[in-house]
Enzyme design. Structure first.
Site, mmCIF file in Angstrom:
data_model
loop_
_atom_site.group_PDB
_atom_site.id
_atom_site.type_symbol
_atom_site.label_atom_id
_atom_site.label_comp_id
_atom_site.label_asym_id
_atom_site.label_seq_id
_atom_site.Cartn_x
_atom_site.Cartn_y
_atom_site.Cartn_z
ATOM 1 N N HIS A 170 32.939 44.960 3.176
ATOM 2 C CA HIS A 170 31.969 45.889 3.770
ATOM 3 C C HIS A 170 31.834 47.134 2.902
ATOM 4 O O HIS A 170 30.715 47.594 2.622
ATOM 5 C CB HIS A 170 32.410 46.268 5.182
ATOM 6 C CG HIS A 170 31.585 47.354 5.798
ATOM 7 N ND1 HIS A 170 30.440 47.105 6.529
ATOM 8 C CD2 HIS A 170 31.733 48.702 5.785
ATOM 9 C CE1 HIS A 170 29.919 48.234 6.944
ATOM 10 N NE2 HIS A 170 30.692 49.235 6.502
ATOM 11 N N GLU A 171 32.971 47.695 2.478
ATOM 12 C CA GLU A 171 32.921 48.899 1.645
ATOM 13 C C GLU A 171 32.316 48.587 0.280
ATOM 14 O O GLU A 171 31.582 49.403 -0.286
ATOM 15 C CB GLU A 171 34.316 49.497 1.493
ATOM 16 C CG GLU A 171 34.950 49.949 2.807
ATOM 17 C CD GLU A 171 34.079 50.910 3.593
ATOM 18 O OE1 GLU A 171 33.303 51.665 2.974
ATOM 19 O OE2 GLU A 171 34.162 50.904 4.837
ATOM 20 N N HIS A 221 28.652 48.921 0.311
ATOM 21 C CA HIS A 221 28.087 50.257 0.103
ATOM 22 C C HIS A 221 27.914 50.547 -1.391
ATOM 23 O O HIS A 221 26.930 51.182 -1.802
ATOM 24 C CB HIS A 221 28.992 51.319 0.726
ATOM 25 C CG HIS A 221 28.938 51.342 2.219
ATOM 26 N ND1 HIS A 221 27.756 51.404 2.926
ATOM 27 C CD2 HIS A 221 29.933 51.331 3.156
ATOM 28 C CE1 HIS A 221 28.016 51.421 4.225
ATOM 29 N NE2 HIS A 221 29.324 51.369 4.387
#
Length: 226
Positions: A97-98, A101
């Site tokens: 998920h990170e 980004h």
């Protein structure tokens, strides 16, 4: 600020949603932490970043639990102690998920740029918006009341922009974990539960900021007209 029962009526739905989302996230994280993965969280994130040509994005461990984040200024992905070196599906899902980004940043994803630009105003509104409103009440100043409400509006704007950013990062993570064979599709259930539960915490935070703003407008806009 003086106790007002109406304030709690306004924020009660968001408060209850936040409690439910936090409990769901904790449960999903605990379950996924028991499921082994082929890579650690850091290794999974590194694989996704390298596959996207982002070798210039570094990965660092950071203290705390669920303190994971991507720093676009330093181009650093920081993973918490329970994610960086852990070899389980919860760690891999959060790390991916990170990494999502970082992929957004590299591709110039517009909502991410808008969110990052809104951070200073949101921090100001969150910290001082209520104090400015209180000052407007004490000094019976309509301009101060509206200035405080405007300042807190920046928090709502940030939260609204943040929602698509977080959902998009999770969608990128889910697709790439399967695409690169990091997590077999049949094992994605646990990853999906963790990321979906975490998404609800952002929904709750957004709802809370909206309801607080509505309370300010309802409660104090009337005062400014008297």
């Amino acid at each position: 600020m003086i106790f007002d029962a109406y304030y709690f009526l306004f924020i009660a739905p968001a408060f209850l949603l936040a409690l439910w989302a936090q409990a769901r996230t904790k449960s999903a994280y605990a379950a996924a932490s028991q499921e082994p993965a082929n890579l650690t969280g850091a290794a999974a994130a590194r694989h996704l970043l390298d596959s996207a040509g982002l070798q210039n994005v570094t990965i660092e461990p950071i203290a705390g639990q669920l303190t994971d984040h991507y720093d676009p200024t330093a181009r650093v992905l920081r993973l918490s102690e329970g994610v960086y070196g852990a070899r389980n599906l919860a760690a891999v899902g959060i790390a991916a998920h990170e990494a999502g980004h970082a992929l957004q940043h590299a591709k110039g994803y517009a909502p991410l740029a808008i969110r990052n630009a809104a951070v200073p105003a949101a921090n100001f509104g969150s910290g001082l918006g209520g104090l400015i409103i209180l000052g407007g009440l004490l000094f019976q100043s309509s301009p101060l009341l509206w200035a405080g409400i405007a300042a807190f509006s920046a928090v709502v704007f940030f939260q609204l922009v943040n929602l698509p950013v977080e959902f998009d990062a999770s969608n990128r993570a889910k697709a790439q974990l399967v695409s690169y064979g990091i997590v077999p599709e049949q094992e994605m259930t646990h990853v999906n539960r963790v990321l979906n539960a975490a998404a609800w915490t952002y929904v709750a935070a957004t709802l809370q900021s909206i309801m607080v703003l509505l309370y300010y407008v309802w409660r104090f806009a009337g005062s400014s007209n008297r």
